[in-house]
Each structure stands twice: as structure tokens, then as C-alpha cells.
Design an enzyme around this catalytic site. Sequence first.
Site, PDB file in Angstrom:
ATOM      1  N   SER A 220       0.855  -1.192   0.000  1.00 16.58           N
ATOM      2  CA  SER A 220       0.000   0.000   0.000  1.00 16.58           C
ATOM      3  C   SER A 220       0.885   1.235   0.000  1.00 16.58           C
ATOM      4  CB  SER A 220      -0.883   0.021   1.248  1.00 16.58           C
ATOM      5  OG  SER A 220      -0.104   0.227   2.404  1.00 16.58           O
ATOM      6  N   ASP A 221       0.333   2.344  -0.461  1.00 19.66           N
ATOM      7  CA  ASP A 221       1.018   3.609  -0.207  1.00 19.66           C
ATOM      8  C   ASP A 221       0.919   3.856   1.303  1.00 19.66           C
ATOM      9  OD1 ASP A 221       2.314   5.998  -0.299  1.00 19.66           O
ATOM     10  OD2 ASP A 221       1.056   6.901  -1.846  1.00 19.66           O
ATOM     11  N   TRP A 222       1.725   4.751   1.792  1.00 19.13           N
ATOM     12  CA  TRP A 222       1.849   4.925   3.247  1.00 19.13           C
ATOM     13  C   TRP A 222       0.517   5.372   3.862  1.00 19.13           C
ATOM     14  CZ3 TRP A 222       5.431   2.517   1.333  1.00 19.13           C
ATOM     15  CH2 TRP A 222       6.618   2.213   1.983  1.00 19.13           C
ATOM     16  N   GLY A 224      -2.180   3.918   3.330  1.00 15.39           N
ATOM     17  CA  GLY A 224      -3.178   3.793   2.264  1.00 15.39           C
ATOM     18  C   GLY A 224      -3.841   2.426   2.247  1.00 15.39           C
TER      19      GLY A 224
END
Length: 828
Positions: A220-222, A224
Amino acid sequence: MTFDVEEVVKNATNVENIVGADFWHTAELERFNVPRVRCSDGPNGIRGTRFFGGVSAACIPCGTALGATWDKELLYRAGELLGQECISKGAHCWLGPTINIQRSPMGGRGFESYSEDPHLSGTLAVNIVKGVESTGVQATPKHFVCNDQEHERRAVNTIIPERALREVYLRPFQILARDAAPGVLMTSYNKINGLHVAHDPRMINGIVREEWGWDPLVMSDWHGTYSTTEAVNAGMDLEMPGGPKMRGRLGDFVQSSRLIKQSVLDQRARRVLQFVKRAAKVEMKEGPRDLPEDRALNREIAGKSIVVLKNDINLLPLPKKAKKVALIGSHMRLPVITGGGSAVLNPYYTVTLSEALSERYSASGTEIAHEVGVPAYRMLPQLSKLIQRPDRSAQGGIMSFYNSPPGTTDRKLVVEEHFQRAYCQLMDYKHPDLNFELFYITAEAIFTPDESGTWDFGLSVYGTANVYLDDELIIDETTEKQKAGGAFFGKGTPEKIGSKELQEGKEYKLRIEFGSSATSTSPQIGVTTFGGGGFQLGAARRVDSAVSIDRACKLAQNADYAILCTGLNAEWECEGTDRLMYNLPPRIDELITRVLAAQPNTVIVTQAGTPFAMPWQKDAQTIVHAWYGGNEAGHGIADVLFGDVNPSARLPLSWPATEKENPAYLNWGSTQGRVMYGEDVFVGYKFYDEMERPPMFAFGHGLSYTTFEIKPLAVSETGDKVSVEVKNTGKIDGTETVQVYVHAKTSLIRRPKRELHGFSKVTVQAGKATKIEVAIDKYAASLWDEAEERWMREKGEYEVLVGSSSREEHLTVAGSFTIEETSWWLGL
Ligand code: BGC
């Protein structure tokens, strides 16, 4: 790595390794011999594991600059350098490249991505990824997909036709899947047609894994990952950062509720373990590298990324010697090396344009003089050179960390940190004895103004802070309810100004009392809460722009010629917020117009990651665009200005005269949580071509100091290549960027007038000619068939055009090829 993946999958508990351990590492499972793996940002260099006080690093030119090189081989070498930089920072995984699409010039992160064109973007990404992965480091293309704006980036629902999604936004990722298949993929924050990509089984398991047959570690993005079950079921392997936020209760779901199958959870764990197993052997310490050959490569990239937009009176290349030269503008003496956000790092060194020019002019005995004219900062420039530690031992200052507020009896110092500039971003800051729920910093330095007059100090904070000068409170950002501003990924307060009359050379005691993010009273927007918060303090002597513009004009008038260097910077173009205006910062256009009137022999050099308005464009005969150029920005620009590098860069995006002309103008930003990609597949030059309204500078445009003739020779029968002869008709050696566009002549479906499907750089000696073949991508004859939900290679005739920009007047028909039968397929 000496562990057996299946053994660990069988015996570890469910959550153990599918959540990061901390901000930058995966979990270490000691009892299974599974080591932790380190990830590091970002697109133009490797920052290491600390935003604040991190190690120094190489900074290469930003994404749009790399895009402007159109140079596959150079991107491969840039990738090798980034891979080596990762290794020197103990990182196994590079969080890059960014390959979103600049559908508007207003995107806050537009500077990170390569191009508005999916073929150019994907092809360059393949080469940088291969370069990085040749060092054993795994690359993480991001953000999958449609993180093309920053406004409400977590919430925004991208409403997009499937055809545009496939042909434009997914295409660079698909090219990567086909030609490089990197080890990792990072999902984006946004939704696509109603569902967050991070939760969407169609996007992750469906398109990436089943359709494309690419099986990267999906992270995931941070912050996210927004769910426990959905993301796991959709195919998201790793939640970042750790410790467990959404995945903490995963065990329950499997055992009691059966919302996730054990086999699905095992598969997520397996992918993480395979990623760890593939990780190169890297010593996990962070240090500098900074070799002479890296500097040379960085300088080469900078020079090859700079686009000469206009050279109407052949002022360029500049003569080696002159009597007097005027150096004007905000960026002349400021190192502007990258845009803002997670791309930011602590550079090994910087070379400003003024420094690079001074080296040359002092050698030739040319007299130079400087005037700023108008500063370009959005917030006052962060204090660095004018501050020193309280004991005067070094430049900068000292921050003392405490768990109790100022005034507490027996206040115990937890740790002391040195800072070089008054910018402190504590998102990933760690110390075992610090109470991360709530802590305090006292930052101290001695400030010595270099000019007498009224000085303005500007503070932005995520948390609270007061600023004192000689113990007098000059900024209070503690007492009143705070407002939301733009700094710190959208969490910082708007800059608050305090002023004071100061004397040149006198020493003043500067003190900042900071309370961590928990003390913030600003509305909680921007990214999710990050660590301890942060603050920045800038300062500048107040100047009267009218007076300083006059001075700049006078200087220009009395010189042989002027160089005016200005533009945007990391405050104007930054992750977390989109750009607020298309123009350059206040009064810069006025400065440029007036200097041009005073001295027509002025080279306008601009630095910005994305296009901006140039109301003075017609008056300027010489314009050079230099992006954010990394450590070697100044040398790169000077190399081009003096002709040591014959410019060969071309715009990787269209440059409209006004914001209103851009294809996304009506559909930009989040409107109550949604954005409509109403321009469909007509992104960038495809829109301007269709509307027959050329932008100010076209996609693919860029000048050389020599001239070329591109003579088409033949198009292969199957349409997979075109051969051309490139003749250098000028007096010096040079490099041409041959661009190949394809026009579907007989399509039954509305398609862009022409699309880029091939390109190649070729260096030719003066007066000589070279024959080259340029490959044409098979997608040249294909489009996404929304009815059949597949790619369609449509029967009909396809015209192949070759030339030096996307504009009709720069293109020649090379021939055509025919597709006899329509066919459909899914996959790569
Ligand atoms: C950015 C990513 C970055 C990550 C870690 C996020 O906010 O969107 O591009 O890699 O932070 O810094």
C-alpha cells in the site's frame, strides 16, 4: 536468504509479516531466520530512513526532467546510480519510479512523473527500473493508478471511462509489466469508479496478476490500507507503514468469521516472503557514496534534460568571454534541486547556476554582477547559512527533545539533535525514550543578519510553536486556534509572520519552543497523522520589489547580456497539495517583462517541474527550461548555455499558454470527493491536436544548436518498425530525438489524430547522415474495446509519421501499414 518460504507460511502466525515493522522496514521473524527489508524514497534520489537529520544523498533531476531526455540508455544508467545509492543507504527496495500522468499542469506532484504520454512514460520507466534492478535492488512503480492530483488524494473518486484508464493511465504500468516486471508495485490512495484501488480485486488480482501475468509484491502507499479484509482479499500483500493498523485483528477474521480464506492469507504472506528472499544482500547501515563518476553522470543527466524552448536570435550558445554579464533572478543563487514531499532528501552538495557561471566567467575574466529582482519563495527561505549553534561550533543549531513542556521542574533532556536548516519534519523520527504521544523541542541557534533593516520571520508548524528572538516573543503559534495551510503534506499551519528591526553582523539568540503534533489545533486535513509533526522557520530582510526590479533593469541594461533565472520550487510544487496558480510567483512576470525591455539580449532560464504561464513569451527571444535539476543543476544549465552540451531534450508534456486551455481544466481537483476524467483518451497533445488549438510549446518540442533533416525511408509491412535517415545539416555535432507517431486513418472509433508509439535518440556528426530503425509498439494499431472488454487490433490503414515534435508541421509521413483483420486479446 536462508529460510524456506513454505515453512514460514505454514508456521508463522497470520499477521506476522504482511504488515511493515515500522516506517521503512518489513518485519523481521527471527525464529524463522527471516530478515527485515528496508524500503526508501524516492523518485529522484534515496533519502534513507529519516526525513529529519537523514544521511546525505545523490539527487538526480526530477521526473519531468528525466522524461525530457527521451533517452532510454541514460535512464538505465540513472537507474544503476539509484540502485547503488539504495545500497549505500542499506535499502533493498526503491520506492520509485512515479509513473502517474500529468493530465493537468496543476498537479502538485506532476514533477515526479515522466510524461503526459503513456508510451514515453512506460518506456523510460522500463529502463530506469532495469537499471535499478541490475544492482539487486527491487523497484516499486507507483502509484497504481490515477493518483494524478493531490487534492483529496485519499478520498477522491476518479470517474473514468475504461478506455482512458486502459490506454492512458494503466498503460505505463502495463508496459513495465511486459518489459521489466519489477519486484514491487505500490497502490495509490484514490478510488477508481467507486472503489479504492487498494481494495479492488479487479485492479490488483485481476488486471495486474491474472491479465498481465505479473506477480509483484503489492504494497500500500503509506497509510493507504483502509480495511482489514477487503485489501487482503483484493490482493494487497503488505500494509505500509507498520506496525499493524488495519491488519491487527486479521487472526480473528480467519478463525471465527471466515471473511478471509486461510489460503488467501497464506498467499499474501508468501509474496512478502518471496520479496524478502529476493532482496539483495545489503549491509543495513546508511552512509554517503558520492563518487566522482556519479557526479559526472548526474551532470550529464542534468545537461541532457534541459530544453531550449526559443533561440530566435541565436544568442545561444553564449560567447565564452564578455565584458560584463548581469545575473538576475530568484534561482540564480538558490539551489532548486527537487520538488517537495517524499521526493525531498538531504543532498550531498548543490551547484547553483551562479556558482557554475562564476567558475566559467572567472576563467575568462568576464565581470559579473547579481540582482535578485523578485524572490520566488512561497514561504520565507528556511534559515540555514545565517544561523550557528549556540556554542558557535558549526553552522545550524541544536534541538533538545523533552517529554515535558518548558517550565516543568526537573525537565529531563531525552536527546539532542543538530540541525543545519530550520526545517524539522518528524514523520518517521524515532527515539526509544521519547514519548511519541506528546513531546517538546527547544531549538536554539545564534542568528546573525547579513543586512540591516526590517527582517520578517515566517513560521509554519504541525503541532504548536513559539519563536523568540533575544527572549522576546516574535511569533505565537500556540495560543490561538490554528488554520490549515499547505506545508507538511497539508498538515502545517499557514505561514505566520513576525518582524523585527535588526542590525547587520549583530548576533541574536533565536529560540523555538515546539510542541509535537498532538498539541495541534489545526483542522486535520492532508495526510493521516504523521509521527511527531514538524516546523519550519524562514527569514528574509524585507525588500521593496519596485526598487529591486529597477536595480535589476539597470544592471541588465549596462551589461553585454543578461541571464535571468527564476521559476517555482518545492514549496509551490509539493506532494499533498496541488498548485494554486498557473503563474510564476507574484511580480516575477513583471520583473521578466521589464528586464527584457531593458536588455533584449537576455536568456530567460526557468526551473519548474511542470508548465506555467509565460505572459512575456513573445517578448523573450531566448528561453531555456531547466526543471528541478538535482545536485548538478547549475552545471547542467551552464553546460547547455555555453554549448558544451548541444541540447537534445524535448518536452515530455504540452505547455499551454494559460491554465484554462489545458484539457483537464473543467474537471480538476476533487468536487465533494469526485473527479471526472472528462477528456477521456484525449490527454495532453492528443487534446490540443483534436481541438486544433496548439499549446504555447508542443509535446516533443525542443531546439538544438545544429539542424537536422529526418528523411523517412520505409515502414515495415507489419508496422513494427520504421527506418529513417537523420542528417545533421548544421555546423556542429548534435543529437536528434526521432519521434514516431501513428495515425489510424480508417478507424470506426474516434481516436486521437496521432499517438506516439516509438522514439529514438541519434547522435550525428556535422554534415553527416545516419540511418536508424525505430521500433513501433504493437499497441500502435490497438485500442481498448469497451464493448468486448479487451484490446482490439482494428483492421484498416495506419499512417506512420516521423519528425522532431508532435506538431504536424514537424512531421513527415513515412508510409503506412495495413491490418487485414480485426482481432482481440487480453493481456500484454
Ligand atoms: C507517498 C509515496 C511515498 C510514501 C513514503 C507517500 O505519502 O505517496 O510516494 O513513497 O509516502 O514516503
